[in-house]
Scaffold this active site. Structure first.
Site, PDB file in Angstrom:
ATOM      1  N   GLY A  30     -46.027  -7.410  -5.271  1.00 56.39           N
ATOM      2  CA  GLY A  30     -46.010  -6.273  -6.191  1.00 56.39           C
ATOM      3  C   GLY A  30     -47.075  -5.227  -5.920  1.00 56.39           C
ATOM      4  N   CYS A 240     -13.261  -4.332 -14.326  1.00 54.57           N
ATOM      5  CA  CYS A 240     -13.002  -3.368 -13.271  1.00 54.57           C
ATOM      6  C   CYS A 240     -11.501  -3.073 -13.208  1.00 54.57           C
ATOM      7  CB  CYS A 240     -13.492  -3.918 -11.934  1.00 54.57           C
ATOM      8  SG  CYS A 240     -13.050  -2.848 -10.552  1.00 54.57           S
ATOM      9  N   CYS A 243     -10.371  -4.487  -9.410  1.00 55.97           N
ATOM     10  CA  CYS A 243     -10.350  -5.906  -9.038  1.00 55.97           C
ATOM     11  C   CYS A 243     -10.370  -6.828 -10.250  1.00 55.97           C
ATOM     12  CB  CYS A 243     -11.512  -6.241  -8.112  1.00 55.97           C
ATOM     13  SG  CYS A 243     -13.109  -6.293  -8.946  1.00 55.97           S
ATOM     14  N   CYS A 265     -15.985  -1.437 -10.434  1.00 58.56           N
ATOM     15  CA  CYS A 265     -17.189  -1.987  -9.812  1.00 58.56           C
ATOM     16  C   CYS A 265     -17.977  -0.878  -9.128  1.00 58.56           C
ATOM     17  CB  CYS A 265     -16.824  -3.010  -8.732  1.00 58.56           C
ATOM     18  SG  CYS A 265     -16.189  -4.548  -9.366  1.00 58.56           S
ATOM     19  N   CYS A 271     -16.118  -5.381  -4.761  1.00 55.47           N
ATOM     20  CA  CYS A 271     -14.819  -5.096  -5.368  1.00 55.47           C
ATOM     21  C   CYS A 271     -13.697  -5.396  -4.370  1.00 55.47           C
ATOM     22  CB  CYS A 271     -14.776  -3.630  -5.789  1.00 55.47           C
ATOM     23  SG  CYS A 271     -13.355  -3.161  -6.778  1.00 55.47           S
TER      24      CYS A 271
END
Ligand SMILES: Nc1ncnc2c1ncn2[C@@H]1O[C@H](COP(=O)(O)OP(=O)(O)OP(=O)(O)O)[C@@H](O)[C@H]1O
Ligand SMILES: [Mg+2]
Ligand SMILES: [Zn+2]
Lengths: 290, 282
Positions: A30, A240, A243, A265, A271
């Site tokens: 970090g 979606c 899909c 998506c 997808c």
């Protein structure tokens, strides 16, 4: 005329220097490690930080995937892919599971990553305290002294203004209990994928000359208050339209004629894969269904 | 009796210099200075051997002309600047056993967040002008460990009430406010962590007289109701006379006189103080 490039564009010395910064970043999860960001034939702000990381790490056997806001085919992703292709000739893929290095802007793929993979995120603004403290000297000091009241203040302000934490993206996270980090403009939906990730996650900011990292299996916590817990964007009861996936990050599509909203998506390769799988199973034709 | 009471804050031989010094000015016995600086090398001796005690619930005034080192001393006390040398002890930090100036920067930040509050002359230094007023207060609460929005909001509203800022304006940024209101928000922020010691540096300088009087009243009210110890710095003896129980007079980085404020006003010893008191009377 044929121009000959170094493998992966940079000379070995430059690559080693970038890798050294990346190693330091891994050693201090970090923490933003400064590095000598190089000139590239792509404008800064277009992913040169991520690209430098990718090029410093890539070897002949790597398989690379580049995505931009979930899409493998945006101009930005295509340009980056072209440059990598031209200077390395390595295999490219759109399949997340097949890639060994995934360079991404604004998304972490839906498919869980594994220990063999490296995710490289492109970062425009690496400093999570920048909006509260414009001076780099002072933010460095705040990190050193572990004073993150500014990062919390931003969230407090959102709650005062909008009644909830409304960070659209780049919601700050605490890494390994020590440094607060900007996860790059990924949606909040992707924040939980950072914690205990099996893949190494490297973040690069070309313009700001910073590299930082979330090593595998590192705890990453999204900042939140006791009475305002962290929440991801909700796609409850939505699926979606292509899909049929649920529980993924979706883009809202407004039909211009009817004004009706539908969803699909954001991760296009996910997808497509899902669609292919179900098409295989049902023996149907994809093109009919899109 | 003061003599037996343990001070809330004790400062011993605080020195702050800007510059390295040279052979002309480093000799402690015979510093060849012009006012507070060395004409040879340009080093400024902004604070020289400042020592004093601050007792529970009192207001200690610090008065002196421009450049006498008042703000530098306050910056050192709040760790905005590092002392060149000196000792400081806070009774509410490790029982007053540790020299706060020798602590790590993280510990110093802890002291700032938990034991001290400061109000700056320039509100830009004490406040984030573009953030909400309640947010400005919340930041100090967050630093002191608050993690509940509801708690911070209710504490912030209490404080704004206390300093007479209408609560319906709490979400406005201080940049929308008048100078007097900005100082009130700063005071509310400085008080938010219940600090035993509050530092105020020229908080009324530059305000209209009537606004000044309001802010001074507020400071007195805070002392009366909350019993917080304060150091109040001003180049204006009238402000000090109104607020301070005891007063320090500074000149060229040194304390030249200290005592009860009334005593200093009635019977100033040092020629500079005499001149200062005289100018107040005419
Ligand atoms: N960062 C610095 N570098 C060099 N000299 C400084 C610095 N800060 C302050 N000084 C000098 O230190 C001395 C004391 O300044 P300080 O601001 O403490 O005075 P002051 O008593 O607060 O004056 P005023 O009433 O004008 O606010 C002055 O001679 C000033 O020029
Ligand atoms: Mg001053
Ligand atoms: Zn000198």
């Amino acid at each position: 005329m044929k121009i000959s490039y170094n493998f992966a564009f940079f000379d070995e010395g430059s690559k080693r220097e970038i890798r050294r910064a990346a190693l330091k970043a891994v050693a201090i999860p970090g923490y933003q490690v400064p590095f000598a960001s190089r000139e590239m034939p792509i404008a800064r702000g277009w992913g040169t930080g991520g690209l430098q990381l990718t090029l410093s790490l890539i070897g002949k056997d790597d398989v690379i995937k580049v995505i931009d806001q979930g899409s493998d085919e945006s101009v930005n992703a295509v340009n980056i892919k072209k440059l990598i292709k031209k200077t390395t000739g390595v295999e490219q893929t759109e399949k997340t599971s097949k890639a060994s290095i995934i360079q991404s802007r604004h998304r972490i793929p839906e498919v869980p990553l594994n220990e063999e993979q490296i995710l490289v995120l492109q970062v425009p603004i690496p400093e999570p305290l920048r909006l509260v403290e414009p001076s780099e000297y002072k933010t460095k000091r705040l990190h050193a002294e572990n004073d993150y009241s500014g990062a919390w203040l931003m969230l407090f302000e959102q709650i005062m203004k909008y009644g909830s934490m409304s960070t659209g993206a780049d919601h700050p996270v605490l890494v390994y209990g020590r440094y607060v980090m900007a996860p790059s403009p990924i949606p909040r939906f992707d924040n939980p994928k950072l914690t205990c990730s099996k893949a190494l996650i490297l973040l690069g900011a070309g313009r700001e000359k910073k590299i930082y990292a979330v090593p595998p299996y590192t705890e990453v916590v999204s900042l939140a208050f006791d009475d305002y817990p962290f929440r991801v964007e909700s796609f409850e009861n939505k699926k979606c339209r292509i899909c049929g996936a649920t529980e993924v990050f979706m883009d809202e599509i407004i039909d211009e004629k009817t004004g009706m909203a539908s969803y699909q998506c954001n991760d296009t390769s996910y997808c497509l894969k899902k669609l292919n799988n179900s098409a295989d199973n049902q023996g149907g034709d994809i093109s009919e269904r899109i | 009796m003061k003599g037996f009471e343990k001070p809330v804050l004790e400062i011993k031989n605080l020195n702050k210099q800007f510059g390295k010094g040279c052979s002309d000015c480093c000799d402690i016995n015979e510093k060849k200075l012009e006012k507070n600086y060395c004409p040879e090398c340009g080093t400024v001796y902004a604070c020289q051997d400042i020592s004093f005690e601050l007792y529970g619930g009192e207001i200690l005034g610090v008065v002196g002309e421009s450049g006498s080192g008042k703000s530098t001393m306050m910056k050192c006390l709040y760790f905005d600047q590092e002392v060149t040398k000196g000792e400081g002890y806070l009774s509410s930090y490790k029982d007053g056993l540790m020299n706060i100036f020798n602590e790590s920067s993280q510990q110093k930040r802890y002291i700032r967040n938990h034991v001290l509050g400061k109000v700056y002359q320039n509100p830009m230094l004490g406040l984030k002008m573009n953030f909400s007023s309640i947010g400005n207060i919340a930041q100090k609460l967050i630093a002191a460990g608050y993690r509940s929005v509801r708690d911070m909001e209710s504490r912030g509203i209490d404080l704004l009430n206390h300093v007479n800022i209408p609560v319906f304006r709490m979400k406005e940024p201080p940049k929308n406010f008048s100078g007097g209101m900005q100082q009130r928000v700063q005071i509310a922020k400085a008080l938010s962590n219940n600090p035993p010691v509050l530092l105020l540096d020229e908080v009324t300088t530059g305000l209209d007289l009537s606004v000044q009087a309001n802010v001074l009243d507020l400071i007195k009210k805070i002392q009366r109701e909350l019993g917080i110890s304060m150091i109040v710095v001003s180049h204006d003896l009238a402000v000090i006379r109104m607020l301070a129980n005891r007063t320090i007079v500074m000149l060229d980085g040194r304390i030249i006189e200290k005592g009860l404020t009334d005593q200093i006003l009635e019977d100033p010893q040092h020629p500079y103080t005499q001149q200062l008191v005289h100018s107040l009377l005419v």
